[in-house]
Structures are given as C-alpha cells and as structure tokens.
Motif scaffolding. Structure first.
Motif, PDB file in Angstrom:
ATOM      1  N   ASN A   1       0.817  -1.051  -0.107  1.00 25.55           N
ATOM      2  CA  ASN A   1      -0.076   0.083  -0.041  1.00 25.55           C
ATOM      3  C   ASN A   1       0.865   1.193   0.071  1.00 25.55           C
ATOM      4  O   ASN A   1       0.905   2.045   0.862  1.00 25.55           O
ATOM      5  CB  ASN A   1      -0.952  -0.085   1.202  1.00 25.55           C
TER       6      ASN A   1
ATOM      7  N   SER B   1      -0.800  -5.622  -2.110  1.00 27.01           N
ATOM      8  CA  SER B   1      -1.398  -4.051  -1.771  1.00 27.01           C
ATOM      9  C   SER B   1      -2.923  -4.154  -2.167  1.00 27.01           C
ATOM     10  O   SER B   1      -3.326  -4.969  -3.188  1.00 27.01           O
ATOM     11  CB  SER B   1      -0.680  -3.274  -2.401  1.00 27.01           C
TER      12      SER B   1
ATOM     13  N   ASP C   1      -4.391  -1.018  -2.617  1.00 28.64           N
ATOM     14  CA  ASP C   1      -4.752   0.700  -2.833  1.00 28.64           C
ATOM     15  C   ASP C   1      -4.180   1.143  -4.255  1.00 28.64           C
ATOM     16  O   ASP C   1      -4.377   2.261  -4.512  1.00 28.64           O
ATOM     17  CB  ASP C   1      -3.900   1.539  -1.979  1.00 28.64           C
TER      18      ASP C   1
ATOM     19  N   THR D   1      -1.325   0.190  -5.705  1.00 27.77           N
ATOM     20  CA  THR D   1       0.016   0.109  -5.838  1.00 27.77           C
ATOM     21  C   THR D   1       0.568  -0.911  -7.100  1.00 27.77           C
ATOM     22  O   THR D   1       1.387  -0.307  -7.875  1.00 27.77           O
ATOM     23  CB  THR D   1       0.763  -0.412  -4.538  1.00 27.77           C
TER      24      THR D   1
END
Length: 312
Positions: A12, A46, A48, A50
C-alpha cells in the motif's frame, strides 16, 4: 559489466512507488551509469492500487521487475524472499517510503568496490517522533545485551549485500527469516561496514507499523536469538519456590509453638496468590512464543507464495 540489484518491498505505497522508481532510476543512470541494473518491486498484496502503478512502471522500463505475492506474508518474509530472487553482483534493500535515503546507494556501492561484502545503513537519529525512537533504542539495547549474537543497533535491513551473502540467504531455508539477526550472526565472515545516517520522515502515506507489528518483530528476535526469557523464568521460579518454602516453614514453626498473638490475616495471602498467578501467566505466554516459533519452523511453509512475476 557488473550488475546492481535494487530490492524495494511494497505494501500500500501508491503515493511513493512511482517517485521511488524515478529516484532510483536517476541515481542508477547517472551516478552509477557504469553498472547494469535491475529494480525489483516485491508487493505484499497491496489493496490501494500500488500494483497497477508497478505494472505501468514495468511496461515502461524492462529493467524494472515485479513479484506479486498471493497474500501478505509479513514485514520480514517478503523482503527476504525478494533478496533471494535478485540476480545482481550486489543487492541493495531499501524501503519504499523514503525513510531509507536512496542518495546513500552510491556510497554503499563505493564501499562494496573497496571490498566490503555487507554495507549496513545505521540510524544515528530520526525525524520521526522522539518517543518512538526512544522506545526503539531501548529495544535494541535490550536485545543486544540479551542475545548471544552481536545484534546491530538501529539496523533495519537497509544496506548493500554482496552476491556471496545472497547465496547464503538462499541456503538457509528459514520459514520465518529475521534478516537483522541473520546479518548480525554472519557479518563477521563477510567484512561489514556500517554507514550512519539520519532517518528522514516518511515522504507520503501512513506508516504500516503498529503495536502488533512492533511486538511481532520484538518476539521474533527474542525467540530466535535469545534464551534469556526461559532462563529468567527458571531462575525466578527457583527463587520464588525457595521463598515460599521458607514462609511455609515459618508458619509451620509458629503453629507448633502456639503463638496466638501472631496473626497475618488473609490480605498477604491474596496478594501473593495474585502475584504468583500473574508471573505464571506471563511466563506461560512467553513460553508460548517460543513454542509458536518452533511450530512455524516445523510446519515449514514457503517463505512467500507468488501470484505472478513481471519482466523476469
């Protein structure tokens, strides 16, 4: 032409990953342009975005590689596994949040060319919260004094490692590797240099460290590199057992001589029961950490399970 590998673990880090790739590429193509290079991002599942950014970076530059893990394997397994997948003559491990200064990499490489097989970045101060840095200092000093291995204070793994040390990591087959302890254990045979630096603040985003992750790191180091907890439990148990025997003997003698004026009451007994109970629970939990460590090693699951690779 020698090859430099840069390992960047991510979790993230969408606000930092592109900037880190640009900074590393700039350093490698200017200050270190006489070397071939690869930049390896190993992402710990991750959520988010990424991974999307890493995929775009890999598409633009084939020397940027990626490993995507199927799930989050923790703060120690993923970087360790990533280092073992690098192909350079040396490998630099660096965090993606810019708290490990990329500008130190040329200095690391220069020391490596002088014959040092391990070049470790050591924090002498930090721009993070002073209280947190103080707690870290206390932890490092405590584990250093308790361990049979010469642990390195304020060393987080940031540094350069020769391919001979990377080969050693591949041979360890440790399902719960603790890189800081491994470096401390074997550094004497690899001609290590310590490079001091001040840790800057995180560039962007929130830290992923919390009480659980810090506790996990502390217990992994305790159970992997110290015996002090079990020794204290044994010694304390012997001392308290001896004192309890003496107290029981005193009460027995007073009972025999019918000292009616002697009356201790129930309060001291209750206090002693609570004290002994809390000590027992503490050391049962501490013993459980050792058992958990042993259990994890016996199960011997893979350090990391990959979902896919890019540009390998």
């Amino acid at each position: 032409m020698k090859k430099i590998s840069i390992l960047v673990p991510t979790y993230n880090e969408k606000e930092n990953v592109e900037a880190m790739a640009e900074r590393l590429t700039d350093i490698l193509q200017t200050a270190l342009n006489r070397y071939d290079y690869e930049i390896l991002f190993i992402d710990n599942c991750s959520t988010d975005g990424t991974r999307d950014i890493i995929e775009k970076l890999c598409a633009k530059n084939k020397k940027i590689k990626a490993i995507f893990n199927v799930t989050n394997f923790g703060q120690f397994n993923s970087p360790f596994y990533g280092m073992c997948q690098t192909t350079g003559d040396c490998t630099v491990s660096i965090c993606c949040d810019f708290q490990d200064p990329p500008e130190l990499i040329p200095s690391f490489v220069e020391a490596w060319e002088q014959g040092y097989k391990i070049v470790s970045g050591i924090k002498t101060s930090s721009k993070e919260r002073g209280f947190i840095y103080f707690l870290r200092t206390c932890y490092y000093k405590m584990i250093k004094n308790m361990s049979s291995v010469r642990m390195i204070e304020h060393f987080t793994g940031f540094g350069l490692y020769d391919k001979t040390f990377i080969a050693l990591l591949r041979e360890l087959h440790d399902p719960i590797p603790f890189l800081r302890g491994i470096v401390a254990e074997y550094c004497s045979g690899f001609n290590m240099l310590e490079v001091e630096y001040e840790q800057p603040k995180r560039r962007a985003g929130k830290t992923h460290n919390n009480f659980y992750t810090l506790y996990d790191a502390m217990m992994l180091s305790f159970t992997s590199y110290t015996k002090i907890g079990l020794r204290i439990a044994t010694l304390l148990g012997f001392i308290i057992g001896s004192l309890s025997f003496l107290v029981a003997l005193v009460f027995f003698v007073l009972k025999l001589i019918r000292w009616n004026s002697f009356s201790a009451g129930y309060v001291p007994i209750i206090i002693m029961i609570c004290l002994l109970g809390s000590i027992q629970l503490f050391f049962i939990g501490f013993l459980g950490e050792y058992v958990l460590n042993i259990n994890t090693r016996i199960i011997n699951r893979p350090v990391v399970v990959e979902e896919r690779r890019i540009n390998f």
